[in-house]
Write an enzyme that holds these catalytic residues in place. Structure first.
Site: not given
Ligand SMILES: [Zn+2]
Length: 265
Positions: A135, A173, A183
């Site tokens: 992330e 993603h 994303d």
């Molecule tokens: Zn994501």
């Protein structure tokens, strides 16, 4: 005197809480959970299959084979760390990269983080079980910092070498969850990643699109889930043609996809 004792006790508790740090409790939980899994791994003899056990001498841990990159869509790194250490959120990732370039690891690479959700790439469906989730702190509408990308490249280099992850398997993603996720956002430097060996980029110089070329089917061959064609096209555009915000495949896309097909298939 009594009031003074109460005051001292409160101050003492506050100081103790501060010195323990904000993640002492979740770190303790992590350790306990990891220990319970290690107990399962060490169970001998195996007795849950109703078969006769003969231990082999040839085995290793199952290692990750994909890397999925995300943006956090949150306001700060601290907020993301808080989300990933709160049970009700039910989400997590192996790594979080802050705007400063600082990298947090949140669980062992061999364990399963909850970052990809319902997802698919080619015939692989349970992406969480075979991937590392990264992330990147980003609100979803802004470019990524140079420090973040530098830290990411270093991390990817280590992961690729350590687990022998194929070049094709560095994805966003959005790539594995069309229509559900967008994303990392359109500012993400996929071309730069490809130049370092993480994912591929296209080269449309001298590319000739064959007559009757079906660009959508080609996206499926590359790995996209085309159950919803517009969603698949949107995910492809976010990654490979980010300036184009439509969900229509053009002549330019046909050239890009022809080039990608050579690399990904
Ligand atoms: Zn994501």
């Amino acid at each position: 005197m009594k009031k003074f004792v109460v005051l001292c006790t409160i101050v003492g508790l506050l100081l103790a809480a501060c010195s323990r740090g904000p993640y002492t409790a979740t770190n303790k939980f992590y350790k306990k959970q990891a220990k319970s899994y290690s107990k399962i791994l060490a169970t001998y003899p195996l007795n849950d299959s109703g078969t006769t056990f003969v231990g082999t001498v040839n085995f290793t841990m199952r290692a990750p084979n994909f890397v999925i990159i995300h943006h956090t869509a949150q306001g700060s790194c601290e907020q993301t760390l808080k989300t990933f250490t709160t049970p009700v959120s039910k989400v997590s990732s192996h790594y979080v990269i802050c705007k400063s370039g600082e990298v947090y690891q949140m669980l062992n690479d061999m364990l399963r983080a909850h970052h990809a959700g319902v997802s698919r790439w080619g015939t692989t469906t349970d992406i969480n079980s075979c991937s590392i989730g990264i992330e990147i702190d980003n609100n979803g509408r802004e470019p990524f910092t140079e420090a973040q990308i530098n830290s990411l490249l270093q991390l990817l280099d280590r992961l690729k070498k350590k687990y022998n992850i194929p070049t094709t398997n560095f994805l966003g993603h959005a790539d594995v969850a069309p229509g559900r996720k967008v994303d990392p956002n359109r500012y993400f430097p996929w071309q730069k990643l490809a130049e370092h060996g993480f994912g591929y980029w296209y080269d449309t110089t001298n590319v000739e699109v064959k007559e009757g070329f079906d660009a959508l089917m080609a996206l499926r061959t590359i790995g996209y889930n085309i159950a919803n064609p517009r969603s698949a096209i949107q995910s492809y555009k976010i990654h490979f043609n980010p300036q184009d915000t439509t969900t229509v495949l053009t002549e330019t896309d046909a050239k890009i996809i022809t080039s990608l097909l050579e690399r990904y298939k």
